[in-house]
Design a protein around this motif. Sequence first.
Motif, PDB file in Angstrom:
ATOM      1  N   LEU A  54     -57.225  80.457 -40.113  1.00 42.00           N
ATOM      2  CA  LEU A  54     -57.814  80.207 -38.803  1.00 42.00           C
ATOM      3  C   LEU A  54     -56.845  80.592 -37.696  1.00 42.00           C
ATOM      4  CD1 LEU A  54     -60.189  79.027 -37.196  1.00 42.00           C
ATOM      5  CD2 LEU A  54     -59.073  76.803 -37.396  1.00 42.00           C
ATOM      6  N   GLY A  55     -55.547  80.330 -37.910  1.00 39.13           N
ATOM      7  CA  GLY A  55     -54.534  80.726 -36.932  1.00 39.13           C
ATOM      8  C   GLY A  55     -54.433  82.237 -36.793  1.00 39.13           C
ATOM      9  N   THR A  60     -55.557  86.983 -33.716  1.00 36.52           N
ATOM     10  CA  THR A  60     -56.102  88.335 -33.628  1.00 36.52           C
ATOM     11  C   THR A  60     -57.123  88.447 -32.499  1.00 36.52           C
ATOM     12  OG1 THR A  60     -55.781  88.602 -36.004  1.00 36.52           O
ATOM     13  CG2 THR A  60     -57.266  90.148 -34.929  1.00 36.52           C
ATOM     14  N   ALA A  61     -57.987  87.450 -32.384  1.00 36.49           N
ATOM     15  CA  ALA A  61     -58.975  87.456 -31.298  1.00 36.49           C
ATOM     16  C   ALA A  61     -58.288  87.377 -29.937  1.00 36.49           C
ATOM     17  CB  ALA A  61     -59.949  86.303 -31.473  1.00 36.49           C
ATOM     18  N   ALA A  66     -56.360  89.951 -24.959  1.00 33.77           N
ATOM     19  CA  ALA A  66     -55.237  90.315 -24.092  1.00 33.77           C
ATOM     20  C   ALA A  66     -55.216  91.815 -23.833  1.00 33.77           C
ATOM     21  CB  ALA A  66     -53.920  89.867 -24.728  1.00 33.77           C
ATOM     22  N   LEU A  67     -55.449  92.606 -24.862  1.00 36.36           N
ATOM     23  CA  LEU A  67     -55.467  94.061 -24.671  1.00 36.36           C
ATOM     24  C   LEU A  67     -56.595  94.486 -23.741  1.00 36.36           C
ATOM     25  CD1 LEU A  67     -54.695  95.291 -28.287  1.00 36.36           C
ATOM     26  CD2 LEU A  67     -53.197  95.397 -26.298  1.00 36.36           C
ATOM     27  N   SER A  68     -57.741  93.867 -23.889  1.00 30.68           N
ATOM     28  CA  SER A  68     -58.862  94.179 -23.011  1.00 30.68           C
ATOM     29  C   SER A  68     -58.563  93.784 -21.570  1.00 30.68           C
ATOM     30  CB  SER A  68     -60.111  93.455 -23.500  1.00 30.68           C
ATOM     31  OG  SER A  68     -61.172  93.655 -22.611  1.00 30.68           O
ATOM     32  N   ALA A  69     -57.936  92.626 -21.391  1.00 35.18           N
ATOM     33  CA  ALA A  69     -57.599  92.186 -20.031  1.00 35.18           C
ATOM     34  C   ALA A  69     -56.523  93.075 -19.416  1.00 35.18           C
ATOM     35  CB  ALA A  69     -57.146  90.728 -20.056  1.00 35.18           C
ATOM     36  N   TYR A  70     -55.562  93.515 -20.217  1.00 29.67           N
ATOM     37  CA  TYR A  70     -54.542  94.440 -19.688  1.00 29.67           C
ATOM     38  C   TYR A  70     -55.188  95.759 -19.272  1.00 29.67           C
ATOM     39  CZ  TYR A  70     -50.344  91.747 -20.818  1.00 29.67           C
ATOM     40  OH  TYR A  70     -49.362  90.801 -20.853  1.00 29.67           O
ATOM     41  N   ASP A  71     -56.160  96.229 -20.043  1.00 30.81           N
ATOM     42  CA  ASP A  71     -56.857  97.468 -19.685  1.00 30.81           C
ATOM     43  C   ASP A  71     -57.631  97.320 -18.379  1.00 30.81           C
ATOM     44  OD1 ASP A  71     -55.951  98.905 -21.831  1.00 30.81           O
ATOM     45  OD2 ASP A  71     -57.738  98.560 -23.065  1.00 30.81           O
ATOM     46  N   PHE A  89     -50.260  82.540 -33.850  1.00 27.15           N
ATOM     47  CA  PHE A  89     -49.500  83.145 -34.947  1.00 27.15           C
ATOM     48  C   PHE A  89     -48.337  82.253 -35.346  1.00 27.15           C
ATOM     49  CE2 PHE A  89     -51.120  87.509 -33.543  1.00 27.15           C
ATOM     50  CZ  PHE A  89     -52.074  87.537 -34.550  1.00 27.15           C
ATOM     51  N   GLY A  90     -47.745  81.560 -34.396  1.00 27.23           N
ATOM     52  CA  GLY A  90     -46.676  80.614 -34.713  1.00 27.23           C
ATOM     53  C   GLY A  90     -47.178  79.448 -35.552  1.00 27.23           C
ATOM     54  N   CYS A  91     -48.362  78.938 -35.220  1.00 28.83           N
ATOM     55  CA  CYS A  91     -48.941  77.855 -36.022  1.00 28.83           C
ATOM     56  C   CYS A  91     -49.308  78.338 -37.426  1.00 28.83           C
ATOM     57  CB  CYS A  91     -50.179  77.300 -35.330  1.00 28.83           C
ATOM     58  SG  CYS A  91     -49.818  76.293 -33.879  1.00 28.83           S
TER      59      CYS A  91
END
Length: 96
Positions: A54-55, A60-61, A66-71, A89-91
């Motif tokens: 789940l983490g 990944t989502a 984030a990539l979409s918002a940066y674009d 990812f840390g969890c």
Amino acid sequence: MLLFLLAIAALAPGACTAWLLRRHGWPLAILAGAGVTLSLPLLLAGGLVMFPGLGVLAGTAACLAALSAYDDGRVWAATTWAGLAAAAFGCAGWLR
């Protein structure tokens, strides 16, 4: 708009708890609502630790968001999504 909906979803259980407990007195109702609201991030982090898949999925989502918002040029929203991805990812145990 998505961040607004996430904020409403995070605050709704606490507001509902306070509303349902209002007959026992507003101070108790407000404390219970705040407790419910503040426990939700810990519950989410606990779920990500107990179920690493789940983490990874949440990370990944968040990376894709984030990539979409940066674009789109929304730097603050993208940085928030990147931080959430790092936390997920840390969890999941990928950042050790």
